[in-house]
Design an enzyme around this catalytic site. Structure first.
Site, mmCIF file in Angstrom:
data_model
loop_
_atom_site.group_PDB
_atom_site.id
_atom_site.type_symbol
_atom_site.label_atom_id
_atom_site.label_comp_id
_atom_site.label_asym_id
_atom_site.label_seq_id
_atom_site.Cartn_x
_atom_site.Cartn_y
_atom_site.Cartn_z
ATOM 1 N N HIS A 26 49.747 64.532 -34.245
ATOM 2 C CA HIS A 26 50.610 64.883 -35.380
ATOM 3 C C HIS A 26 52.009 64.321 -35.121
ATOM 4 O O HIS A 26 52.670 64.700 -34.154
ATOM 5 C CB HIS A 26 50.646 66.408 -35.512
ATOM 6 C CG HIS A 26 51.204 66.889 -36.812
ATOM 7 N ND1 HIS A 26 52.068 66.163 -37.588
ATOM 8 C CD2 HIS A 26 51.010 68.066 -37.479
ATOM 9 C CE1 HIS A 26 52.390 66.846 -38.672
ATOM 10 N NE2 HIS A 26 51.753 68.005 -38.630
ATOM 11 N N SER A 57 76.478 1.038 -49.140
ATOM 12 C CA SER A 57 76.143 0.287 -50.344
ATOM 13 C C SER A 57 75.958 1.256 -51.510
ATOM 14 O O SER A 57 76.874 2.003 -51.846
ATOM 15 C CB SER A 57 74.887 -0.560 -50.077
ATOM 16 O OG SER A 57 74.620 -1.427 -51.155
ATOM 17 N N CYS A 102 56.732 68.429 -42.233
ATOM 18 C CA CYS A 102 55.676 67.449 -41.952
ATOM 19 C C CYS A 102 55.352 66.532 -43.128
ATOM 20 O O CYS A 102 54.709 65.502 -42.942
ATOM 21 C CB CYS A 102 54.410 68.175 -41.504
ATOM 22 S SG CYS A 102 54.690 69.338 -40.159
ATOM 23 N N HIS A 106 45.813 65.592 -44.660
ATOM 24 C CA HIS A 106 46.835 66.013 -43.697
ATOM 25 C C HIS A 106 46.142 66.479 -42.416
ATOM 26 O O HIS A 106 46.510 66.065 -41.323
ATOM 27 C CB HIS A 106 47.682 67.120 -44.304
ATOM 28 C CG HIS A 106 48.865 67.499 -43.474
ATOM 29 N ND1 HIS A 106 49.933 66.657 -43.307
ATOM 30 C CD2 HIS A 106 49.150 68.629 -42.762
ATOM 31 C CE1 HIS A 106 50.838 67.244 -42.533
ATOM 32 N NE2 HIS A 106 50.377 68.430 -42.191
#
Length: 871
Positions: free
Chosen positions: A466, A731, A290, A424
């Site tokens: 999660h 020219s 994780c 977390h």
């Protein structure tokens, strides 16, 4: 209970309580979880033990001391001498990095050398796709609104996903999933893949490729034209696509060969991105469960500091099957389909799909390149719990605290500087308390007795569940958006804080409402992000706000708003998106936005553009559509440059490009310097104090100005990718065309232009020139001396030169014949036969004698270059 100071007595008592509560007889040295005791069991053991001993025992002590012997020893020692150091903290691990100072976990003051302070890393681009949000704009809106983006699946949806009917009928089956939008969609042609290759490819790899592409675009760079060394650091989840889908498709698998492996194994996640985007830095996949994606950010920062790459992509993608789950007591999965971090009623987490990526550069490099810096990473740390915890999958308070301390010391951040921590926080009964206790422990030790400010604690998992390996990058992106948008969103599904967190004893508080987090000139805003992996790999990162964007004040000049897409429908969608963007943007971003569209985007097949002078007018023009030009690119376009002669000059011509387009400005400066070496005050007459129509009437200024601007424009268009197949000059433009084509070197061409201008200035015929939209036969009867037919430029365009009064009379006569004419901006009747140098009868024309500085010496053609056509 008596004899609480005797370890043997305590071991016996603890073993007895465990067996009475759980029915498990566990050996003294076997960790609790490995002996079959669950988290829920430990909670019951804790309650029974408190009742048996009659004393307050922290629940989290069961995680610090993970077996009967260690815990009994802790209780016995605490009864007499207070708490000893937690196991593992005195094993010699470096807890204070070089270049930082603080207290180590034993409370001892440690000071380290300062030469190892970390180089800050800028986050210059980000992209994400999360449940309920196809992009980061929608993601932020959902966060601010406190929206939970969880999908409840119907029985039909579950059956289509392959869930057995017995599970569907089971009251403990939880039919929910955090579903990422458009995981089943992929633009294969954009990345040079066939439809078959795309179908074989693991969706996680496809989505990560898209995220990297989007993040680079967000940073303002063309993903397929990265000039610097760019690294790729990716992470993903287990591949369920191969078994649940491909194995059931023998028509695909049977012919896939090597593709089946390279497009489905996680080893190739980052290397495929490097291949498809032609990126040359290190490319690797990191898997730490994780915490994987926050670890990829840490690794990318290390690679940048080591000079292994100049920019880096970090992030990952997880595509979950979205089938729901069967709830069982003591498991980590939620029983009611909601993830409730920090809440007293939390029953577990819920896994889902998501993806995200960030673009990183060294801060000095980002500032030098003018990148939009979303945030700055001050420091990060990664460690592992080791063996001293209750089981392999259990969290460790000690390991987490050490990771937080190391990151803060490396970043040189004190606890009272941190305004927010993205935790977390998975919503599990013991995971959240352990994490909060670890943060509090780290902050207490780093503060070393100094007062600590209040820090807000939050978790994005309350909104989107999660994401597995993507959890870390999701939390980081949320925190970056908070710094950019100057607000802290609420943590949802939070009714009553879990009392086990003991927040009142920590410097942390929870945010249940949207609150402002504005910039403060007196102090920087700092945030922390934590990501924890099963197996014990902990990552913590500190970041701060980026510098405020610097915008050029709106100047009101017209700009090209350009965009492209793979097909007509895509062009229309992008046009609508741009209209919405410019409508919502301030006027100050218009210049930067148009520059990014021109220089920082891939040119696709269907291309469109409109001219506007502000964000508001761009939005209106994009919605109206009548002024929008749309066309389809060809594989090998034939481009020709047409370079004009004298008479087309205007005061201030091309001055708006000078100083804004680098390639034009550099080429123009080179021409100006060369002309001024020949005594031509070009800058002063073109862009300085003496500029104006009158100054440009002088051929000694007009001709150098037209040449220099034509040459610089050609250089600009080459740089923009529109190299000429041929160049055509009229020219004076013939000399410009010759220089652009490489016939002459630039210094030689400048000498020729000066010599030509001198010749025309020294042999003038008073008067002007008239351009006529007719052929020679149509006007020959009207042209008589002192007028002369000086040039024939085509079947329907001629030029007449001579005295101004006679030209004006000619214009009136032409008008009576309904022939259009126009007087050119000339100071004399150029190309008139009377302008030739005087000749002596019987002698050949003499060679002109120019002033020495104007002679065209050593002028010779240069081989190669573009084909040249002149008139």
């Amino acid at each position: 209970m008596s004899d609480v100071a005797d370890p043997q007595v305590m071991r016996a008592a603890l073993s007895e309580v465990i067996q009475e509560t759980t029915g498990i007889a566990i050996a003294p040295d076997v960790n609790f979880f490995e002996g079959g005791i669950s988290s829920a069991d430990l909670v019951r053991v804790h309650r029974a033990l408190v009742a048996r001993l009659g004393r307050d025992i922290p629940l989290l002590a069961l995680f610090r001391y993970p077996n009967v012997r260690a815990f009994a020893g802790h209780l016995a020692t605490a009864a007499t001498a207070g708490p000893p150091p937690a196991p593992g903290l005195d094993r010699g691990r470096r807890t204070v990095p070089e270049g930082a100072a603080g207290t180590d976990p034993r409370g001892e003051q440690v000071t380290a050398p300062t030469q190892s302070s970390l180089e800050p890393i800028a986050i210059v681009g980000l992209a994400g796709r999360f449940p309920g949000a196809r992009d980061l704009s929608q993601f932020w809106q959902n966060l601010v609104a406190g929206k939970e983006s969880i999908t409840f699946l119907s029985a039909d949806e579950l059956r289509r996903a392959g869930v057995p009917q017995a599970h569907i009928d089971n009251p403990d089956y939880v039919p929910v999933a955090p579903v990422m939008p458009e995981a089943d969609r992929f633009d294969a042609s954009l990345f040079g893949m066939t439809d078959r290759e795309a179908e074989i490819c693991d969706p996680q790899i496809r989505v990560f490729l898209e995220m990297c592409h989007s993040a680079l675009e967000n940073a303002g760079y063309d993903p397929f034209a990265m000039a610097d060394s760019v690294g790729v650091f990716g992470a993903t989840g287990p591949n369920s696509y191969l078994d649940f889908y491909l194995r059931r498709r023998p028509d695909l698998v049977g012919r896939a060969g090597m593709l089946l492996q390279t497009l489905n194994q996680i080893d190739y996640l980052s290397t495929l991105v490097a291949y498809k985007l032609d990126l040359r830095g290190p490319a690797l996949t990191a898997l730490t469960a994780c915490s994987s994606t926050l670890v990829t950010v840490h690794l990318a920062c290390q690679a940048l500091r080591a000079g292994e790459c100049d920019a880096a992509l970090a992030g990952g993608a997880v595509v979950d099957l979205g089938r729901g789950h069967l709830w069982t007591p003591g498991n980590v999965l939620t029983s009611d389909g909601h993830c409730r971090p920090f809440d007293a009623e939390a029953t577990g987490t819920i896994f889902g799909s998501g993806a995200g990526a960030v673009v990183l550069k060294r801060l000095d490099d980002a500032l030098g390149a003018g990148d939009n810096i979303a945030a700055v990473i001050l420091g990060s740390a990664v460690n592992n719990d080791g063996a001293e915890k209750v089981s392999f999958s259990a969290p460790s308070l000690t390991g987490q605290a050490n990771a937080v301390m190391e990151a803060m010391l490396l970043a040189d951040v004190a606890p009272d500087e941190v305004g927010y921590v993205e935790a977390h926080a998975t919503g599990t009964a013991l995971g959240d308390p352990v994490e909060v206790a670890a943060l509090a422990d780290a902050y207490r030790r780093l503060a070393d007795g100094a007062p600590m400010a209040t820090t807000v604690l939050g978790s994005v998992k309350s909104n989107i569940g999660h994401m597995g390996a993507v959890a870390g990058i999701a939390g980081l992106i949320k925190t970056v958006l908070m710094l950019q948008r100057e607000a802290i969103p609420p943590t949802v599904n939070l009714a009553t804080p879990n009392p086990v967190l003991e927040l009142e004893k920590t410097p942390f508080e929870l945010s249940t409402d949207l609150r402002p987090w504005p910039r403060d000139p007196s102090r920087r805003r700092v945030a922390g992000v934590t990501s924890l992996g099963i197996g014990g790999t902990n990552a913590h990162l500190l970041l701060t706000e980026g510098p405020p964007p610097l915008y050029e004040p709106p100047d009101g000049r017209p700009r090209v708003v350009a965009w492209s897409a793979g097909d007509e429908a895509g062009e229309r969608r992008l046009r609508a998106d741009l209209a919405g963007y410019f409508s919502a943007s301030g006027a100050e971003v218009f210049g930067d936005a148009t520059a990014t569209l021109l220089h920082g985007r891939t040119a696709h097949r269907v291309r469109a553009a409109v001219v506007a002078d502000s964000a508001a007018s761009a939005a209106a023009a994009l919605r109206d559509g009548s002024l929008v030009m749309v066309d389809t690119a060809v594989d090998e376009p034939a481009v020709a440059y047409l370079l004009p002669g004298q008479g087309t000059q205007r005061a201030g011509m091309a001055r708006g490009i000078y100083g804004t387009v680098r390639s034009f400005s550099v080429a123009m400066d080179e021409c100006i310097e060369l002309f001024e070496d020949h005594g031509v005050p070009l800058y002063r007459r073109w862009a300085g104090s003496e500029s104006g129509d009158e100054s440009l009437a002088d051929p000694m200024v007009a001709q150098p100005a037209l040449f220099a601007i034509g040459y610089a424009l050609a250089t600009m268009w080459r740089k923009l990718g529109a190299a000429p197949t041929a160049v055509l000059g009229h020219s004076l433009g013939e000399l410009t065309a010759a220089a652009v084509a490489g016939v002459f070197t630039l210094p030689d061409a400048v000498r020729l232009v000066v010599a030509r201008a001198v010749a025309m200035a020294e042999h003038p015929v008073p008067g002007s020139m008239l351009v006529v939209a007719a052929g020679e036969d149509d006007v020959s009867d009207l042209v008589a001396e002192p007028l002369a037919l000086s040039a024939s430029n085509g079947t329907r365009q001629v030029c007449v030169s001579g005295p101004t009064e006679q030209l004006e009379e000619l214009a009136v006569r032409l008008q009576s014949r309904k022939i259009i004419s126009k007087v050119l901006r000339h100071a004399a009747a150029f190309h008139h036969p009377g302008g030739a140098p005087p000749r002596t009868p019987g002698r050949k024309p003499s060679r002109m004698s120019w002033p020495a500085r104007h002679r065209c010496r050593s002028t010779r053609p240069t081989p190669g270059g573009s084909p040249i056509r002149t008139r």
